[in-house]
Motif scaffolding. Sequence first.
Motif, PDB file in Angstrom:
ATOM      1  N   ASP A  29       1.264  -1.282  -0.460  1.00 32.51           N
ATOM      2  CA  ASP A  29       0.244  -0.070  -0.018  1.00 32.51           C
ATOM      3  C   ASP A  29       1.133   1.241  -0.151  1.00 32.51           C
ATOM      4  O   ASP A  29       0.173   2.525   0.013  1.00 32.51           O
ATOM      5  CB  ASP A  29      -0.726  -0.106   1.099  1.00 32.51           C
ATOM      6  CG  ASP A  29      -1.848  -0.637   1.281  1.00 32.51           C
ATOM      7  OD1 ASP A  29      -2.654  -1.621   0.074  1.00 32.51           O
ATOM      8  OD2 ASP A  29      -2.874  -0.660   1.845  1.00 32.51           O
ATOM      9  N   HIS A  40       1.884   1.430  -6.009  1.00 32.00           N
ATOM     10  CA  HIS A  40       1.236   1.588  -7.312  1.00 32.00           C
ATOM     11  C   HIS A  40       2.304   2.943  -7.527  1.00 32.00           C
ATOM     12  O   HIS A  40       2.327   3.111  -8.764  1.00 32.00           O
ATOM     13  CB  HIS A  40       0.124   1.974  -6.660  1.00 32.00           C
ATOM     14  CG  HIS A  40      -0.688   2.632  -7.912  1.00 32.00           C
ATOM     15  ND1 HIS A  40      -0.456   5.094  -7.523  1.00 32.00           N
ATOM     16  CD2 HIS A  40      -1.088   3.102  -8.818  1.00 32.00           C
ATOM     17  CE1 HIS A  40      -0.913   5.534  -8.118  1.00 32.00           C
ATOM     18  NE2 HIS A  40      -1.350   4.554  -9.300  1.00 32.00           N
ATOM     19  N   LYS A  41       2.987   3.257  -6.843  1.00 35.62           N
ATOM     20  CA  LYS A  41       4.182   4.133  -6.489  1.00 35.62           C
ATOM     21  C   LYS A  41       5.005   4.205  -5.377  1.00 35.62           C
ATOM     22  O   LYS A  41       4.286   4.143  -3.697  1.00 35.62           O
ATOM     23  CB  LYS A  41       2.950   5.931  -7.106  1.00 35.62           C
ATOM     24  CG  LYS A  41       4.627   6.796  -7.122  1.00 35.62           C
ATOM     25  CD  LYS A  41       4.116   8.205  -6.828  1.00 35.62           C
ATOM     26  CE  LYS A  41       5.198   9.171  -6.961  1.00 35.62           C
ATOM     27  NZ  LYS A  41       4.424  10.392  -6.755  1.00 35.62           N
ATOM     28  N   ASN A  63       7.141  -3.935  -5.689  1.00 41.62           N
ATOM     29  CA  ASN A  63       5.860  -4.575  -5.594  1.00 41.62           C
ATOM     30  C   ASN A  63       6.382  -4.951  -3.686  1.00 41.62           C
ATOM     31  O   ASN A  63       5.388  -5.303  -3.319  1.00 41.62           O
ATOM     32  CB  ASN A  63       5.905  -6.044  -5.988  1.00 41.62           C
ATOM     33  CG  ASN A  63       5.794  -5.949  -7.548  1.00 41.62           C
ATOM     34  OD1 ASN A  63       4.807  -5.093  -7.996  1.00 41.62           O
ATOM     35  ND2 ASN A  63       6.181  -6.256  -8.375  1.00 41.62           N
ATOM     36  N   ASP A  85      -2.013   3.586   0.355  1.00 43.63           N
ATOM     37  CA  ASP A  85      -3.156   3.848  -1.059  1.00 43.63           C
ATOM     38  C   ASP A  85      -4.658   2.839  -0.841  1.00 43.63           C
ATOM     39  O   ASP A  85      -5.137   2.513  -1.623  1.00 43.63           O
ATOM     40  CB  ASP A  85      -2.471   4.634  -2.076  1.00 43.63           C
ATOM     41  CG  ASP A  85      -1.284   3.129  -2.571  1.00 43.63           C
ATOM     42  OD1 ASP A  85      -1.911   2.306  -1.761  1.00 43.63           O
ATOM     43  OD2 ASP A  85      -0.988   3.364  -3.667  1.00 43.63           O
ATOM     44  N   TYR A 127      -4.115   0.009  -1.661  1.00 43.12           N
ATOM     45  CA  TYR A 127      -3.756  -1.108  -3.080  1.00 43.12           C
ATOM     46  C   TYR A 127      -4.319  -2.322  -3.152  1.00 43.12           C
ATOM     47  O   TYR A 127      -5.131  -2.804  -4.041  1.00 43.12           O
ATOM     48  CB  TYR A 127      -2.013  -1.365  -3.234  1.00 43.12           C
ATOM     49  CG  TYR A 127      -1.655  -2.132  -4.535  1.00 43.12           C
ATOM     50  CD1 TYR A 127      -1.568  -1.583  -6.271  1.00 43.12           C
ATOM     51  CD2 TYR A 127      -1.063  -3.018  -3.783  1.00 43.12           C
ATOM     52  CE1 TYR A 127      -0.968  -2.309  -6.672  1.00 43.12           C
ATOM     53  CE2 TYR A 127      -1.189  -4.726  -5.236  1.00 43.12           C
ATOM     54  CZ  TYR A 127      -0.524  -3.714  -6.323  1.00 43.12           C
ATOM     55  OH  TYR A 127      -0.401  -4.560  -7.462  1.00 43.12           O
TER      56      TYR A 127
END
Length: 268
Positions: free
Chosen positions: A116, A120-121, A142, A166, A168
């Motif tokens: 998380d 994503h980033k 990852n 976030d 994820y």
Amino acid sequence: MNKTATILCPLCHDRVDKLLYRFHLDSERQVIEKIREQNPGWSEQDGVCSRCVDFYHTELVMQQRILPGIGPHYPIRSVDDFVILPTGLRLDADQRFTGKGVTICFIDSGFYPHPDLTAHKNRIKIILDIPNNRSLAKVSPNGGNLEGAVASLWHGTMTSVVCAGDGYLSKGLYKGIACDAELVLLKVSEVSPPAGGGDLEGAGKITTANMVKALQWVLEHHGEYGIRIVNMSICDDEAISYKQSEVDRLAEQLIEEGVVILAAVGND
């Protein structure tokens, strides 16, 4: 004799430990009106279990079309689609403010690069092992294995993900209020994770000396990393007056530099 076993909620008829009879907040008054609307024979004097209060509160939230907005990729169709209300929804957070452009420094026992925070980033700028004065392994896209996931890492991982994850792994449903913030993570537990992974007896001891080292590092590097907030959900091993505390002295210096200091209530 266990008297609590005989208590039944007048709405759901589940056996509960206690019933709620007093309601004060405006949001709770709306829940009461909703309960009366669907249960004409019920009154506040009858009481209601906390689970029913949550159920009717969620119905109100869904009618206000708030739930679909918190997870655009999560198929929310009913109150049964989640077990726990997301933090932003429970705290009625303004979704316009996500921590974008802000760097938060966490001083905690240890950290794991949770997906998380990274998938994503990768928003982790650096992870430092303060007691051993070294930078820990770089984070993989990852959420890689940071020298083994051990018990001493869970608390710092929890605080950082609750704040800035976030969502994820939950398709956007369970995300922190500062889901766009970048992070600097300072590990202050004495025991380093073993190279082969696994748990350690007594892992995670935090000393005043290492907290001081961490705050001194922030004082020297907050401008370089753009740190605007420091979160310390930990306690040191010196229960002394702030007048003699090196931790307090450094915190005051950071405040003078414009850095916001957060310390969890209840910690020494």
